[in-house]
Write a protein that holds these residues in place. Structure first.
Motif: not given
Length: 58
Positions: A46-47, A49-51, A53-55, A57
């Protein structure tokens, strides 16, 4: 008033059945994988994936 009845062709029924079976297979697969995966692996996935997708965190 005219009643409109719609019949599904066998090809359309087959496509719908294929879509339902594919969705069910993917869903059961995700549940199976996430149920047996270590918590750390799920967190890291999940971590990452967030990186990707440029989210932000943290």
């Amino acid at each position: 008033m005219v009643a409109i009845t719609r019949t599904l062709s066998p090809a359309l029924v087959g496509e719908r059945l294929s879509a339902v079976l594919l969705a069910a297979t993917l869903g059961v697969g995700l549940l199976f994988v996430s149920g047996f995966a270590p918590v750390v692996a799920l967190h890291n996935a999940a971590h990452d994936w967030r990186h990707s997708a440029n989210f932000p965190c943290h």
